[in-house]
Design an enzyme around this catalytic site. Sequence first.
Site, PDB file in Angstrom:
ATOM      1  N   SER A 127       0.780  -1.112   0.021  1.00  0.00           N
ATOM      2  CA  SER A 127       0.019   0.128  -0.028  1.00  0.00           C
ATOM      3  C   SER A 127       0.855   1.190   0.047  1.00  0.00           C
ATOM      4  O   SER A 127       0.212   2.287  -0.162  1.00  0.00           O
ATOM      5  CB  SER A 127      -0.830   0.012   1.122  1.00  0.00           C
ATOM      6  OG  SER A 127      -0.152  -0.090   2.490  1.00  0.00           O
ATOM      7  N   HIS A 148      -2.469  -3.413  -5.868  1.00  0.00           N
ATOM      8  CA  HIS A 148      -3.133  -3.008  -4.274  1.00  0.00           C
ATOM      9  C   HIS A 148      -4.481  -2.999  -4.103  1.00  0.00           C
ATOM     10  O   HIS A 148      -5.261  -2.164  -4.833  1.00  0.00           O
ATOM     11  CB  HIS A 148      -2.527  -1.474  -4.262  1.00  0.00           C
ATOM     12  CG  HIS A 148      -2.961  -0.902  -2.922  1.00  0.00           C
ATOM     13  ND1 HIS A 148      -3.041   0.453  -2.744  1.00  0.00           N
ATOM     14  CD2 HIS A 148      -3.108  -1.474  -1.887  1.00  0.00           C
ATOM     15  CE1 HIS A 148      -3.392   0.724  -1.527  1.00  0.00           C
ATOM     16  NE2 HIS A 148      -3.736  -0.638  -0.739  1.00  0.00           N
ATOM     17  N   GLU A 160      -5.361  -0.571  -7.266  1.00  0.00           N
ATOM     18  CA  GLU A 160      -4.487   0.171  -7.955  1.00  0.00           C
ATOM     19  C   GLU A 160      -3.359  -0.476  -8.669  1.00  0.00           C
ATOM     20  O   GLU A 160      -2.731  -1.292  -8.052  1.00  0.00           O
ATOM     21  CB  GLU A 160      -3.635   1.152  -7.157  1.00  0.00           C
ATOM     22  CG  GLU A 160      -4.622   2.193  -6.348  1.00  0.00           C
ATOM     23  CD  GLU A 160      -3.909   3.077  -5.444  1.00  0.00           C
ATOM     24  OE1 GLU A 160      -4.223   4.210  -5.194  1.00  0.00           O
ATOM     25  OE2 GLU A 160      -3.166   2.472  -4.671  1.00  0.00           O
ATOM     26  N   ASN A 198      -3.455   6.843  -1.281  1.00  0.00           N
ATOM     27  CA  ASN A 198      -3.145   7.540  -0.021  1.00  0.00           C
ATOM     28  C   ASN A 198      -2.516   8.800  -0.144  1.00  0.00           C
ATOM     29  O   ASN A 198      -1.984   9.462   1.005  1.00  0.00           O
ATOM     30  CB  ASN A 198      -2.153   6.494   0.635  1.00  0.00           C
ATOM     31  CG  ASN A 198      -2.839   5.322   1.174  1.00  0.00           C
ATOM     32  OD1 ASN A 198      -3.571   5.364   2.209  1.00  0.00           O
ATOM     33  ND2 ASN A 198      -1.991   4.124   1.299  1.00  0.00           N
TER      34      ASN A 198
END
Length: 528
Positions: A127, A148, A160, A198
């Site tokens: 991540s 991900h 992702e 993120n």
Amino acid sequence: MMEAQLGLAKDSIVAVIGSGAMGSGIAQIAAASGHPVRLFDTREGAAAKAIGEIGKVYARLVDKGRMGAEEAELARERLQTVDTLDGVKEAALVIEAIVENLDAKRTLFTELEAIMDERCILATNTSSISVTAIAAPLKHPGRLVGMHFFNPVPLMALVEVISGLATEQAVADTVYATAQAWGKEPVHATSTPGFIVNRVARPYYAEALRLLQEGAADAATLDAVMRDGGGFRMGPFELMDLIGHDVNFSVTQSVHAAYYGDGRFTPSVVQQELVNAGFLGRKTGRGFYRYGEDASKPVAQAEPAQARPNTVAISMSREIKTSVLSPMEARLAAAGFTVAHHDPHDRPLHGAETQEAPAFHCSGAAIFLTDGRSATERAAANRHANTVVYDLLFDHAKATRIALARADQCSDEAWHAAVGLFQAAGFTVTRLDDVPGMAVMRTVAMLANEAADAVNQGVCSARAVDIAMQKGVNYPRGPLAWADSVGLHHVVTVLANLGATYGEDRYRVSPLLRRKLAANPVEPRFHA
């Protein structure tokens, strides 16, 4: 070089390394999609236990009518444990879901490369760690890609697909197509700190923490504004409590360090104090909120009822063809208000010395959608003491709460008239202290700004960033689509005013936003 394909064939073996929450979730959807799955874990009995739990999940899906009994039995039969890495050597795709540690991942993939066929794709579910760095020790780093998933894997649609510097395009394309075949919504991204979600999500937490630190309102009130006005599924403080402040703060620190101290990602001392105290959120029984049987539920601030105003007008310059106030005007009209239109060039309204358009006018109050300035600053600039600003709404027709702020110069009479106006339109009115940009507007502007920078820096496409934020963290709208809705001119104005007020690089406007305005000054957009 691997040849591009539509995705893995249904009979291709998928190996999953690591049987924790992420690994078992990946194994569950891969088997349900028709692939034989080999599950490996270094912990004795962990893989077998995970398969047993997956079988129970399939059974519950059958009970709910979401999976056929035969389908569930076949999927369960596709799941097998293996005792050593040699047991996965026939796999066409190996997905790693082990501890988030660079050295551990490098060691694993180096061992796998020595075992696997050269056509096997190696995927990491990291991540936050650089895919480029994970692949660097490999003899053939082009075969490694980021895949991900988001937790819980069976429910979250986003994947992702992360390309490191060496990742072959055909490898990324195959993983993308495979994720699609598994019922997921994949997006391509390059390996940069935080990838898409993120990174772009940082302002959702950062602006909320700053608002709390500046005394805009308490956590429960800000959460309510973001939910009931902004349309977010969870407010930022309840979400941080759910994630865990140790985890959330660590990610923020990691992204901040990875971007060499960029002020946009500066961690919050408020959250640092929670971590220092061990108040990590739900898992410790206390974060911004208290949890447990004896914990009382905090109540968001709401203004007391005020009288419904008799009239409301809107000032609209003849040069303005459309207005950022139009959605609110429609809500007021639906509540039975006849909104009179005035051109401030023709005559003033309600005795104001000067007029700024567009604005609502009610019993002497000038009411503006926030533009990133405080109401007090705006009142001084307009020489109109009775200035009130309101926050951005996601859906004007359905929103149940609206946040207002009053200038320090504003009279109680004008404030009560503004509150009564929005209450008559069906809103719970929440007062925020007079912070620039309010809550939803400054958060959305910063999310859009970060999303624009991600696109500008080649991390992903505009379409990908909007999909990622909707499917990965359940935002009600992609940040760039939201910026289109608000109007890019207004978003840039908000950011510029925040920057001028705070004097911080944190609010610098993305070059891509400025480019969009220059390319199409009339109606700049990210999406057609």
